[in-house]
Write a protein that holds these residues in place. Structure first.
Motif, short mmCIF file in Angstrom:
data_model
loop_
_atom_site.label_atom_id
_atom_site.label_comp_id
_atom_site.label_asym_id
_atom_site.label_seq_id
_atom_site.Cartn_x
_atom_site.Cartn_y
_atom_site.Cartn_z
N GLN A 360 21.97 21.87 -98.92
CA GLN A 360 22.88 20.77 -98.59
C GLN A 360 22.84 20.43 -97.10
OE1 GLN A 360 26.64 22.18 -100.07
NE2 GLN A 360 25.92 22.22 -102.20
N ASP A 363 19.53 18.69 -96.15
CA ASP A 363 19.46 17.33 -96.68
C ASP A 363 20.01 16.29 -95.71
OD1 ASP A 363 18.09 17.47 -99.08
OD2 ASP A 363 19.86 18.04 -100.24
N GLN A 364 20.66 16.73 -94.64
CA GLN A 364 21.14 15.80 -93.63
C GLN A 364 20.04 15.35 -92.68
OE1 GLN A 364 24.82 16.97 -91.73
NE2 GLN A 364 25.67 17.79 -93.63
N VAL A 394 16.12 21.41 -102.02
CA VAL A 394 16.26 20.34 -101.02
C VAL A 394 15.85 19.02 -101.66
CG1 VAL A 394 15.46 19.47 -98.79
CG2 VAL A 394 15.84 21.92 -99.11
N THR A 395 16.68 17.99 -101.53
CA THR A 395 16.37 16.71 -102.18
C THR A 395 15.58 15.76 -101.28
OG1 THR A 395 18.47 15.71 -101.47
CG2 THR A 395 18.45 16.87 -103.59
N LYS A 396 15.66 15.95 -99.95
CA LYS A 396 14.86 15.14 -99.03
C LYS A 396 13.39 15.58 -99.12
CE LYS A 396 18.01 12.48 -97.22
NZ LYS A 396 18.50 12.62 -95.84
#
Length: 439
Positions: A360, A363-364, A394-396
């Motif tokens: 999380q 992901d920033q 991680v989504t990025k």
């Protein structure tokens, strides 16, 4: 303590041990130490001070010495056994430090995050106003024979800070970390609560931390925060690409307006705690501001290097909360640039325990690169977790980065690359810088 005694540090190259050796040396005591032959960066300060560094050997130990034992070494170390045979006093590092600070007005800084930066800032501000000795967790130590104050970083790991009974303490936060020792955050809280009870005068605590709020019933606690009902409060905060400006009120009275170079809310809060302490000790606000304006930071905390058209940042962030704070600072300072995170997880236990929180936080960033997990000497790889496991959460856009191949990072231009971690991630930054020079 005796100026004729030789204080021998068994394990002198440790960051805390080397810093304490420098403190004693600067305060006029006789100091030497021993360690392994391997070179450590902490030797630089010791060698510059002409402090003798020996290889481990029981023959180093003689009459007229007191032994300070590093926490990484066992009670049956050969030098310790020799000292005991000679009837010499042997004291663990943190216990020796706890006794030593009783000679001063002591200020301890603790917290799961931010303690090194805050200790560095407090040391800088006080040193420019009054003779001060200090010990910072990045290996920095300074002793002044005329010192009135002593500033120290108080580490919660293995409850070592319970050896200290400081006059003042700053608590930056309570978070779950060190899962190789603490089983849950309640254990971390219990240790902090006990430490708070040992503070002699005032405990200055971050007011928005839910665990620190549970200590509100203690008469000696003051809370600090931004735009709220706090004892020490920052109002009219302005953040721009060069830093932050704010007004400070302490116990209902205006103290002054301050400006800091650091970006990110965490730097405002760290500064606010230091400013609040200075007000309590009646330092003039203009002198505090003067000191704040010349603070250059501490080692491995948002250290910036410009190479070619790229901005490289080296930072010690190794916990999700620290990663978030570092990314917040980067976005404030470089609002128009792409932010690339290169993160090296530190220890298998922390990576496994905080896997979702790490994902999380990362992901920033705009894009993410992960190095292989840095294994601490205090744990073994049980093959329960890997950097690939973290990458999957991680989504990025995310890739695994190898030290011998900086190719995946070479396609960026006019961007910011953050190299974050508590291990040896700086070597990835150095390899990337060299690659950029030949691009």
């Amino acid at each position: 303590m005796n100026k004729e005694t030789i204080y021998h540090f068994t394990g002198i190259k440790g960051s805390g041990m080397s810093a304490l050796a420098l403190v004693l040396h600067g305060a006029g005591y006789k100091v030497q130490g021993s360690d392994v032959e391997t070179y450590f960066f902490t030797q630089q300060g010791l060698e510059a001070a002409d402090i003798r560094i020996l290889d481990f050997d029981p023959n180093n130990i003689h009459e007229g010495m007191e032994i300070i034992l590093g926490n990484a070494f066992p009670d049956d170390h050969p030098e310790v056994k020799k000292a005991e045979a000679l009837g010499l006093k042997v004291t663990r590092y943190h216990k020796f430090l706890g006794h030593f600070i009783k000679n001063y007005t002591s200020v301890a800084i603790t917290g799961s995050h931010g303690k090194t930066s805050t200790t560095g800032l407090m040391s800088h501000v006080l040193s420019l106003n009054v003779p001060t000795s200090y010990l910072i967790g990045d290996g920095t130590g300074y002793g002044d024979e005329q010192a009135e104050y002593f500033v120290l970083e108080a580490d919660e790991y293995r409850e070592h800070f319970l050896a200290y009974e400081p006059d003042y303490a700053i608590f930056t936060n309570i978070d779950f970390d060190h899962p190789d020792y603490y089983q849950n955050i309640e254990q971390v809280f219990d240790a902090n609560s006990q430490f708070a009870n040992q503070v002699q005068k005032k405990a200055i605590m971050y007011g928005d931390d839910p665990y620190l709020q549970r200590l509100a019933d203690k008469d000696h606690v003051l809370y600090y925060g931004i735009d709220g009902d706090y004892d020490i409060v920052a109002h009219h905060v302005v953040r721009d690409t060069t830093g932050c400006q704010f007004d400070v009120e302490v116990l209902g009275k205006h103290y002054g307006q301050f400006r800091i170079k650091g970006c990110g809310e965490h730097n405002i809060l760290n500064s606010l705690a230091v400013i609040g302490f200075c007000c309590l000790e009646e330092f003039p606000a203009d002198k505090v501001q003067e000191a704040l304006s010349s603070f250059a930071g501490v080692k491995r905390r948002f250290n910036v290097t410009e190479v070619a058209d790229m901005t490289l940042v080296d930072d010690y962030a190794h916990h999700p909360s620290e990663i978030k704070a570092t990314l917040d600072a980067a976005k404030q300072r470089y609002p128009e640039k792409q932010i690339i995170a290169v993160f090296q997880p530190h220890t298998y236990s922390r990576t496994l325990a905080l896997m979702d929180e790490f994902a999380q936080a990362l992901d920033q960033a705009d894009e993410v690169f992960l190095c292989e997990i840095f294994a601490s000497a205090r744990e073994q790889d049980t093959h329960q977790v890997s950097s690939e496991d973290l990458a999957a959460k991680v989504t990025k856009p995310v890739q695994i980065l190898n030290l011998d191949d900086m190719g995946p990072l070479m396609g960026y231009h006019d961007a910011v690359v953050l190299f974050m971690g508590a291990g040896d991630v700086p070597k990835y930054g150095r390899a990337y810088a060299e690659a950029l020079k030949s691009r």
